[in-house]
Design an enzyme around this catalytic site. Structure first.
Site, mmCIF file in Angstrom:
data_model
loop_
_atom_site.group_PDB
_atom_site.id
_atom_site.type_symbol
_atom_site.label_atom_id
_atom_site.label_comp_id
_atom_site.label_asym_id
_atom_site.label_seq_id
_atom_site.Cartn_x
_atom_site.Cartn_y
_atom_site.Cartn_z
ATOM 1 C CD GLU A 1 -2.684 1.246 2.562
ATOM 2 O OE1 GLU A 1 -3.669 1.995 2.560
ATOM 3 O OE2 GLU A 1 -2.386 0.509 3.528
ATOM 4 C CD GLU B 1 -7.688 2.457 5.527
ATOM 5 O OE1 GLU B 1 -6.957 1.701 6.182
ATOM 6 O OE2 GLU B 1 -7.301 3.042 4.502
#
Length: 265
Positions: free
Chosen positions: A151, A250
């Site tokens: 990520e 998120e």
């Protein structure tokens, strides 16, 4: 807005509740899938703690579709330990625990935060440690037909993976060195935008590498509708290029977590 199956990140949402109550809260809010950052304070929690976590997810009737490997002390600024040579053993011990949880709950996506650059340690030394540790993680995840996610992250200047290309370069290094092919890009729309990347180009260039998607509006990292992101545009591109997985929420809710889902309907 196109509807992918949504998952709630219950490490950033429902934080008004204790960790073990959050899966049920997500279910009560209408969701069938959740994801978690590492939900324990240490890399290798006791068996009893793990059992309580697994039971909380099972009892809530939700699927765990994403789990982070241990990433250090995130409130203190850590963003992963896998590129810290001195913490390799800690990370590798955690792989077995995380994959074990995945085996029990059917979770096959494991987010491996890369870790910040360390003062006094050469980047090349960190990157070499990362390749070795990600190879171990990938082989561990393969035991459950799982995927390790890499990520790009914003907000932490010393975190070296800022753009999609940075993460894909790591994936390529690990594949070439370790002979593993189950690493994928975690496409976090908020982080890419915050770092000045072009998410549309990232989709075009790396569609086959995208293993998981997370969203928040920008600026602000709150729920969709609070910022300027054209989610329909990106969702349509993801759909056209073949993404069929979950989209994980998120974001930091601007009010209560339960009141932050109106944009979906």
């Amino acid at each position: 807005m196109h509807r992918f199956p949504y998952a709630v990140n219950t490490s950033i949402l429902f934080t008004e509740l204790d960790v073990l109550s959050r899966p049920a809260a997500a279910k009560a809010a209408g969701f069938d899938a959740i994801e978690f950052w590492w939900p324990f304070s240490e890399a290798v929690p006791g068996d009893g703690e793990v059992d309580k976590f697994v039971r909380a997810v099972e009892d809530a009737g939700v699927s765990l579709v994403g789990l982070n490997f241990f990433a250090g002390n995130m409130p203190a600024g850590d963003r992963g330990v896998l590129s810290h040579p001195a913490r390799s053993a800690e990370f590798r011990d955690n792989v077995d625990v995380a994959v074990g949880i995945g085996a029990r709950l059917g979770c096959t996506a494991f987010n491996a935060l890369y870790g910040n650059r360390i003062e006094g340690v050469q980047p090349a030394e960190q990157d070499a440690a990362a390749v070795e540790n990600l190879t171990v993680a990938a082989k561990g995840a393969a035991r459950v037909d799982g995927t390790v996610l890499i990520e790009p992250v914003s907000g932490t200047p010393s975190y070296p993976l800022k753009k999609a290309d940075d993460a894909v370069a790591v994936i390529d290094r690990v594949r070439e060195s370790g002979g593993v092919d189950n690493l994928r890009l975690l496409f976090d729309l908020y982080h890419l935008i915050a770092n000045g990347d072009d998410p549309a180009a990232a989709i075009d260039n790396h569609a086959a590498r995208i293993g998981h998607v997370q969203i928040a509006d920008a600026p602000g990292r709150n729920e969709p509708g609070t910022g300027q992101v054209d989610f329909d545009h990106y969702f349509a591109k993801l759909q056209r290029t073949g993404y069929r997985g979950h989209v994980a929420l998120e974001y930091k809710p601007s009010g209560t977590s339960a009141d932050s889902f109106g944009w979906i309907y």
